[in-house]
Design an enzyme around this catalytic site. Structure first.
Site, PDB file in Angstrom:
ATOM      1  N   TYR A  20       4.502   4.232  -8.781  1.00 52.84           N
ATOM      2  CA  TYR A  20       4.989   5.739  -8.402  1.00 52.84           C
ATOM      3  C   TYR A  20       6.298   5.604  -9.036  1.00 52.84           C
ATOM      4  O   TYR A  20       7.404   6.144  -8.476  1.00 52.84           O
ATOM      5  CB  TYR A  20       5.073   5.902  -7.073  1.00 52.84           C
ATOM      6  N   TYR A 142      -4.158   9.440   3.458  1.00 48.71           N
ATOM      7  CA  TYR A 142      -4.107   8.568   2.287  1.00 48.71           C
ATOM      8  C   TYR A 142      -5.367   7.685   1.907  1.00 48.71           C
ATOM      9  O   TYR A 142      -5.721   6.930   2.995  1.00 48.71           O
ATOM     10  CB  TYR A 142      -3.000   7.804   2.129  1.00 48.71           C
ATOM     11  N   ASP A 237     -12.357   5.134   6.588  1.00 49.73           N
ATOM     12  CA  ASP A 237     -11.492   4.174   5.473  1.00 49.73           C
ATOM     13  C   ASP A 237     -10.700   3.317   6.312  1.00 49.73           C
ATOM     14  O   ASP A 237      -9.511   3.872   7.238  1.00 49.73           O
ATOM     15  CB  ASP A 237     -10.745   5.439   4.581  1.00 49.73           C
ATOM     16  N   LYS A 264      -7.436  -4.093   1.170  1.00 47.57           N
ATOM     17  CA  LYS A 264      -6.264  -4.747   1.728  1.00 47.57           C
ATOM     18  C   LYS A 264      -6.251  -6.141   2.002  1.00 47.57           C
ATOM     19  O   LYS A 264      -6.220  -7.184   1.432  1.00 47.57           O
ATOM     20  CB  LYS A 264      -5.514  -3.848   2.408  1.00 47.57           C
TER      21      LYS A 264
HETATM   22  C1  LIG Z   1      -4.102   1.247   0.250  1.00 43.73           C
HETATM   23  C2  LIG Z   1      -5.050   2.080   0.683  1.00 43.73           C
HETATM   24  C3  LIG Z   1      -6.064   2.482  -0.153  1.00 43.73           C
HETATM   25  C4  LIG Z   1      -6.124   2.269  -1.760  1.00 43.73           C
HETATM   26  O1  LIG Z   1      -6.149   1.059  -2.043  1.00 43.73           O
HETATM   27  P1  LIG Z   1      -5.982   0.274  -3.070  1.00 43.73           P
HETATM   28  O2  LIG Z   1      -6.324  -1.110  -3.213  1.00 43.73           O
HETATM   29  O3  LIG Z   1      -4.403   0.419  -3.389  1.00 43.73           O
HETATM   30  O4  LIG Z   1      -6.690   1.030  -4.305  1.00 43.73           O
HETATM   31  C5  LIG Z   1      -7.139   3.601   0.319  1.00 43.73           C
HETATM   32  N1  LIG Z   1      -6.924   3.931   1.655  1.00 43.73           N
HETATM   33  C6  LIG Z   1      -6.094   3.463   2.557  1.00 43.73           C
HETATM   34  C7  LIG Z   1      -6.184   3.869   3.923  1.00 43.73           C
HETATM   35  C8  LIG Z   1      -5.121   2.537   2.033  1.00 43.73           C
HETATM   36  O5  LIG Z   1      -4.338   2.268   3.007  1.00 43.73           O
END
Ligand SMILES: *Cc1c(COP(=O)(O)O)cnc(C)c1O
Length: 399
Positions: A20, A142, A237, A264
């Protein structure tokens, strides 16, 4: 390291894009030479306690002997092999463990969190054979930086204004703050758009990079109910919440998602790996092959590391550690701070002055990376009480 630190930073500024960030960069990053346990060792000799766990991933800390050994062992066999037409034991074992832990039936390995969200969206769209093509989500979320994922990020905090006309437009329920009004508005929105909605996609319980907000499980129960009522798929997610961060192994599995994304902390923060999981009834209705296949799908090094990291969780004291960090954060952060598991958040009335905050944290021997008006920590689970005290002191000093 051959280059002098100033030379390195000057090259970095001219050549390398950071997350960013503008080109050339307007602020200088810190150069890290190595890391061990919870400490980042800088090129200039300073040491910082990592309050971020490298963007929430390094749950067991750096240079963990078990993870190091797993990667080294795998290197003796193969670093990588394509996944089209081939398979390997690690991938199968990891899929088995993830399925057992989540109650899901099938696993698609992706190479990053954002890609796993793209795959979840494709699954939901292919499930509907083109009959339904929109998604519903909540404000404040997000889900990643790729286009499909960006389109379900919070339209204000995210990049919707920048990408107007390019992103698909989805349906946004209000911020998930449990109340009868929230429930009524969300219920009405789902009913009004049901005919075009393939799925509801949310981060369960914790909204991460969209604003570090926690919300009541009642919201998830309502979303499950709406999905049942109108035939939408429920997608969780859990890229940020998965693998113990909130005090539970996963934040939302109790609410019966049809599709889940993890990433992650999956490899303990060693390298990039993510997965999209789904229930059997989803796969059964998907129209033909699932049209995705990353080059580095199920990369054996990453998979070996994920097997070792998840084995540590399976064996381990993570639950006690996260509970201990939860207590420590509650005891040491101001009363209006938000704490859940190994997540502590101080919300300010105005945007954080990044350079000032970073300087103060570094003076306290701590690495923090605030954003917007949020000073937060998501430390490795192995953080000692003493180091946690330094992290909370630094957070308070930045605020
Ligand atoms: C970090 C994150 C993503 C994206 O993952 P990347 O490995 O950075 O592409 C998607 N959803 C959530 C909830 C996240 O915290």
């Amino acid at each position: 390291m051959v280059a002098a630190p100033e030379e390195l930073l000057e090259l970095d500024r001219r050549l390398v894009w950071h997350p960013y960030g503008p080109m050339p960069a307007t602020s200088a990053p810190l150069a890290v030479a190595s890391a061990e346990g919870v400490r980042l060792k800088l090129e200039d000799g300073r040491e910082l306690i990592d309050g971020m766990a490298s963007w929430w991933c390094a749950i067991h800390g750096y240079r963990h002997p078990v993870l190091d050994a797993a990667v080294r062992d795998q290197l003796e066999r193969m670093a990588h092999v394509m996944f089209g037409g081939l398979t390997h034991e690690g991938a199968v074992r990891l899929a088995e463990r993830l399925a057992r832990w989540t109650g899901m039936d099938h696993v698609f390995f992706a190479d990053s969190g954002s890609v796993s969200v793209e795959v979840a969206i494709k699954l939901a769209l292919q499930y509907w054979h083109g009959e339904r093509t929109r998604l519903m989500t909540v404000r404040g979320g997000y889900h990643g930086d790729t286009f499909g994922a960006m389109a379900i990020c919070d339209p204000d905090g995210g990049m919707h204004s920048m990408w107007k006309g390019v992103l698909p437009t989805h349906v946004f329920a209000p911020l998930p703050e449990w109340s009868e009004t929230w429930a009524a508005e969300t219920r009405e929105l789902a009913a009004r758009h049901a005919h075009e909605l393939a799925a509801i996609v949310v981060e369960p319980i914790v909204q991460g990079a969209g604003g570090m907000r926690f919300y009541a499980p009642e919201c998830l129960a309502l979303l499950r109910e709406l999905c049942d009522e109108h035939g939408m798929l429920l997608v969780f997610d859990e890229i940020a919440t998965g693998f113990g961060r909130t005090g539970e192994l996963f934040a939302g599995t109790g609410f019966g998602p049809d599709i889940m994304c993890v990433g992650k902390a999956l490899t303990g923060g060693y390298m990039t790996l993510a997965a999209t999981l789904c229930r059997a009834h989803v796969a059964e209705r998907v129209d033909g092959p699932l049209m995705h296949g990353p080059t580095f799908m199920a990369n054996p090094l990453a998979v070996a590391c994920a097997l070792a990291s998840t084995q540590l969780l399976e064996d381990g004291g993570w639950r006690d550690d996260v509970a201990r960090i939860d207590r420590g954060l509650r005891a040491r952060l101001p009363p209006d701070a938000r704490v859940l598991g190994a997540i502590g958040v101080i919300e300010l009335d105005e945007p954080v002055k990044m350079e000032r905050a970073t300087r103060i944290a570094v003076e306290h021997g701590v690495w923090l990376r605030p954003f917007r008006n949020l000073i937060y920590c998501m430390p490795p689970y192995i953080t000692s009480d003493e180091d946690l005290a330094r992290i909370t002191e630094a957070m308070v000093a930045c605020a």
